[in-house]
Design a protein around this motif. Structure first.
Motif, short mmCIF file in Angstrom:
data_model
loop_
_atom_site.label_atom_id
_atom_site.label_comp_id
_atom_site.label_asym_id
_atom_site.label_seq_id
_atom_site.Cartn_x
_atom_site.Cartn_y
_atom_site.Cartn_z
N LEU A 122 -8.42 5.93 -2.26
CA LEU A 122 -7.32 5.68 -3.18
C LEU A 122 -7.82 5.68 -4.62
CD1 LEU A 122 -5.12 3.00 -1.45
CD2 LEU A 122 -4.61 5.38 -1.89
N SER A 123 -9.02 5.17 -4.82
CA SER A 123 -9.56 5.19 -6.18
C SER A 123 -9.71 6.62 -6.67
CB SER A 123 -10.93 4.49 -6.23
OG SER A 123 -10.81 3.14 -5.89
N LEU A 124 -10.31 7.46 -5.85
CA LEU A 124 -10.48 8.86 -6.25
C LEU A 124 -9.13 9.52 -6.46
CD1 LEU A 124 -13.36 9.80 -3.83
CD2 LEU A 124 -13.52 9.58 -6.29
N ARG A 133 -16.99 6.60 7.50
CA ARG A 133 -17.86 6.74 6.34
C ARG A 133 -17.05 6.82 5.07
NH1 ARG A 133 -21.82 11.05 8.35
NH2 ARG A 133 -22.66 10.94 6.26
N LEU A 134 -15.82 6.47 5.18
CA LEU A 134 -14.94 6.55 4.02
C LEU A 134 -14.01 5.36 4.12
CD1 LEU A 134 -14.58 8.56 1.76
CD2 LEU A 134 -12.84 9.66 3.10
N SER A 135 -13.74 4.72 3.02
CA SER A 135 -12.80 3.60 3.10
C SER A 135 -11.53 3.98 2.37
CB SER A 135 -13.41 2.35 2.47
OG SER A 135 -13.44 2.51 1.06
N LEU A 188 -18.05 15.43 4.97
CA LEU A 188 -18.91 14.52 5.71
C LEU A 188 -19.22 15.10 7.08
CD1 LEU A 188 -17.29 11.12 4.77
CD2 LEU A 188 -19.47 11.99 4.02
N ALA A 223 -12.84 15.41 2.00
CA ALA A 223 -13.95 14.48 2.15
C ALA A 223 -14.42 14.42 3.59
CB ALA A 223 -13.54 13.09 1.67
N THR A 275 0.83 -1.20 0.00
CA THR A 275 0.00 0.00 0.00
C THR A 275 0.85 1.24 0.00
OG1 THR A 275 -1.51 -1.26 1.40
CG2 THR A 275 -1.99 1.06 1.11
N SER A 335 -9.92 2.22 0.28
CA SER A 335 -9.93 1.85 -1.14
C SER A 335 -10.67 2.90 -1.95
CB SER A 335 -10.57 0.47 -1.33
OG SER A 335 -11.91 0.49 -0.89
N LEU A 336 -11.75 3.44 -1.39
CA LEU A 336 -12.48 4.46 -2.15
C LEU A 336 -11.64 5.71 -2.30
CD1 LEU A 336 -15.04 5.40 -3.48
CD2 LEU A 336 -15.89 6.16 -1.29
#
Lengths: 486, 185
Positions: free
Chosen positions: B148-150, B141-143, B119, B115, B94, B145-146
């Motif tokens: 990192l995708s963004l 409320r945030l992961s 939130l 983010a 990672t 992986s999400l």
């Protein structure tokens, strides 16, 4: 209400512009076909019947009245537009232009920053384009030099991507489906039906880089329109993706396939190799291939359509997963009025949601609007072969895909959770992600707007996943490019 | 600047505060051994790693040493991992990927920070409107992986900005939407 094909239009709306808002005749309680989808937006119809009886505050009363007036004006505008559409369907251009003129007048009364105001502008523009088609000499999108048109489209697409959660929802959900389907495979081949700028793939490349067990060897075949001479847009995107993949050490190779229409792409062009896990990705592409002939409730006629050829091609590749995202709307109806009304309510919801996503100030990005305007224009003005935006609801896609031998793959809790998290980041409490039968839908206040689903070929022969091929190591990435024009 | 107990001259408040902060920290060491927090950068890093984003950014303004320590990606990594969950074991893989995409500090600045702010504001507004008990602050409320995708999409868009023919303005950042005001209707 008589729908479609009748000699009289279903709405006899008095065309006297002097009508006071309060004196409007009672509104029909069931709006055609849209009752199933989008009544939430026009529930205001009931509120008009009972004005607030005792108001403590005069200012509040005034504001409420103004709001009611605006809403009434909006509803009147909608009915004028629908009357015009009814006249068009009945083949009465004189009445149609009369209604359209009234609609233009009514537009002035509705604030342009309200949801219905903006949508109505586009729909009335589309109607007038249909009634009075522009002379061919000024450049229309059809006659624009293809390079300009493609670049414009790419720009609008990118703006639309940024403005709302829809395309991100599409990409992330499709990626999750692909990720789960190729779990454990060492060679993955993704075929993207519409590469555009490749915005879907960085996230997948990153997720593959981090998957337990290490990244697979990734091949991407991107399909897109041919580039003008001297440029190779597909290859440029491939190079960028390769750079990204190299930096996160994912073995990556790219091939671009240039084709104007998806049914021009033959399986041999995609060069699927033995032993690789194939994933096919289609975001908002399949609806353009649906039956050229509008009376397509008869499956026999529909069988001749390009969509079936493409689905056959997909099924023949035995993909691990076929990710499909489509608009959740029924814009392929035979009757013009039906289609018009459906589209009016659908795009009202989309514009509302765009408005909320951009902060609620009425400042929707103009380019995102322009992107949607093109779709609206196509749905309203296009007929026969010219109409490309033939949205169909999920249940019809299920039938089609089932007929082609594809079985649904449920999307799973991870996809749902991720979609909800993503949508939660966008403003507006109104967006919701629902799951139904293994498919996810993104909606606005209960009205589904986009649906995402995953499919695979039935009776999947499970080949061994380990590939005997000695693949080159490390982060080197090579890309080859084969352009096939029709 | 005056003695430690005197209030600083109001001429340049931030500067005076910062200097006083430094002085106070030096004096906290007491007169016994003359320990200075700046003597050991690793301990400083450990401490800074427990700060929240804004404090960490403020700490980076204190002095050059603090700026250098606050720039360490490990410090931001600790911050990021604290705020996303459920936390996967963030191993070297990672770290390598995040480093390739631009580092944890950038991830926080561009993606996680906005983010979480967003939130937080939405939760606050919700709380205000509906008079409910505010959700626990560390409800994830945030992961990772999400985010990192963004983040990877943003990195990719910046890759493209350099190579595109400057005909059109540079493509908007995929993360700009996080900075838009929250609609709390």
């Amino acid at each position: 209400m008589a729908m479609g094909g009748g000699a009289s239009f279903p709405f006899q709306w008095p065309s006297d512009p002097g009508l006071d808002a309060v004196a409007l005749p009672p509104l029909p309680t069931v709006v055609p076909d849209a009752a199933a989808a989008g009544v939430a937006y026009y529930a205001a119809a009931d509120m008009h019947a009972a004005m607030p009886s005792a108001l403590p505050d005069f200012a509040a009363a005034l504001a409420a009245m103004r709001r009611e007036e605006e809403e009434a004006a909006g509803i009147r505008l909608v009915h004028l537009l629908m009357s015009c559409a009814g006249a068009v369907e009945a083949g009465d251009p004189a009445a149609a232009s009369a209604h359209l003129a009234d609609a233009h007048a009514a537009l002035a009364a509705v604030s342009p920053s309200s949801g219905i105001g903006r949508v109505a502008v586009h729909f009335s523009a589309a109607l007038s384009r249909r009634l009075f088609p522009p002379t061919p000499s000024p450049p229309t999108p059809a006659t624009q030099p293809p390079a300009e048109a493609a670049a414009d489209h790419a720009f609008l697409y990118h703006q639309f991507y940024e403005a709302g959660p829809y395309l991100k929802f599409a990409h992330f959900t499709a990626n999750q489906a692909i990720l789960e389907a190729v779990h454990g495979c060492t060679h993955v081949h993704i075929i993207d039906f519409n590469l555009m700028q490749g915005l879907q793939w960085p996230a997948l490349i990153q997720a593959l880089a981090l998957r337990p067990g290490g990244p697979p060897s990734l091949r991407l075949t991107g399909i897109g329109p041919p580039s003008p001479p001297g440029r190779d847009d597909l290859r440029d995107v491939g190079v960028r993706l390769a750079d990204l993949a190299r930096s996160v050490r994912v073995h990556f190779s790219f091939r671009g396939v240039a084709a104007n229409r998806l049914d021009e792409v033959r399986p041999w062009m995609l060069q699927v190799s033995q032993g690789e896990a194939v994933a096919v990705n289609s975001v908002l592409q399949l609806h353009r291939l649906v039956a050229g002939d509008s009376d397509s409730d008869d499956p026999a006629r529909a069988a001749a359509a390009p969509i079936d050829a493409v689905l056959e091609c997909v099924a023949s590749m035995r993909p691990r997963v076929f990710a499909v995202v489509e608009q959740e709307a029924d814009h392929n109806k035979a009757g013009f009025l039906d289609r018009f009304t459906e589209a009016l309510f659908y795009y009202s919801a989309v514009f509302d949601s765009l408005d909320a996503a951009s902060g609620g100030g009425g400042a929707v990005d103009a380019a995102a609007e322009a992107y949607l305007e093109r779709e609206i224009c196509d749905i309203v003005c296009g007929e026969g072969a010219e109409r490309r935006e033939r949205h169909e609801p999920l249940r019809r896609w299920r039938d089609r895909l089932g007929r082609a031998g594809l079985a649904g793959v449920p999307l799973g809790a991870n996809a749902l959770r991720q979609a909800r998290m993503l949508v939660g980041l966008f403003s507006g409490e109104g967006h919701c992600v629902e799951e139904a039968d293994g498919c996810l839908t993104l909606g606005w206040h209960g009205r589904p707007l986009f649906s995402a689903s995953a499919w695979r070929a039935e009776e999947n022969n499970h080949q061994s996943d380990s590939n005997a091929d000695a693949s080159s190591s490390g982060g080197g990435s090579e890309e080859s490019n084969i352009s096939c024009s029709s | 600047m005056g003695g430690p107990a005197a209030s600083p001259a109001p001429r340049q408040p931030e500067q005076a505060d910062v200097t006083e902060l430094e002085l106070r920290i030096q004096l906290l060491g007491g007169g016994v051994v003359g320990y200075n927090i700046n003597d050991n950068a690793d301990i400083l890093a450990e401490i800074l790693a427990r700060l929240d984003g804004r404090s960490l950014a403020a700490a980076a303004c204190v002095c050059r040493l603090w700026a250098a320590v606050a720039r360490r990606d490990a410090v931001w990594e600790a911050l990021c991992l604290r705020h996303v969950g459920p936390a996967p074991p963030a191993g070297p893989a990672t770290r390598a990927v995040v480093a390739a995409l631009g580092g944890y500090r950038r991830l926080y600045r561009l993606c996680l920070g906005p983010a979480l702010d967003r939130l937080g504001r939405a939760a606050q507004a919700h709380h205000h409107h509906h008079h409910q008990v505010a959700r626990a602050h560390h409800q994830h409320r945030l992961s990772l992986s999400l985010s990192l995708s963004l983040f990877s999409i943003d990195c990719y868009e910046r890759l493209g900005a350099g190579t595109s023919a400057g005909r059109k303005p540079p493509p908007p950042s995929s993360l700009l939407f996080l900075c838009k005001p929250v609609d709390v209707s």
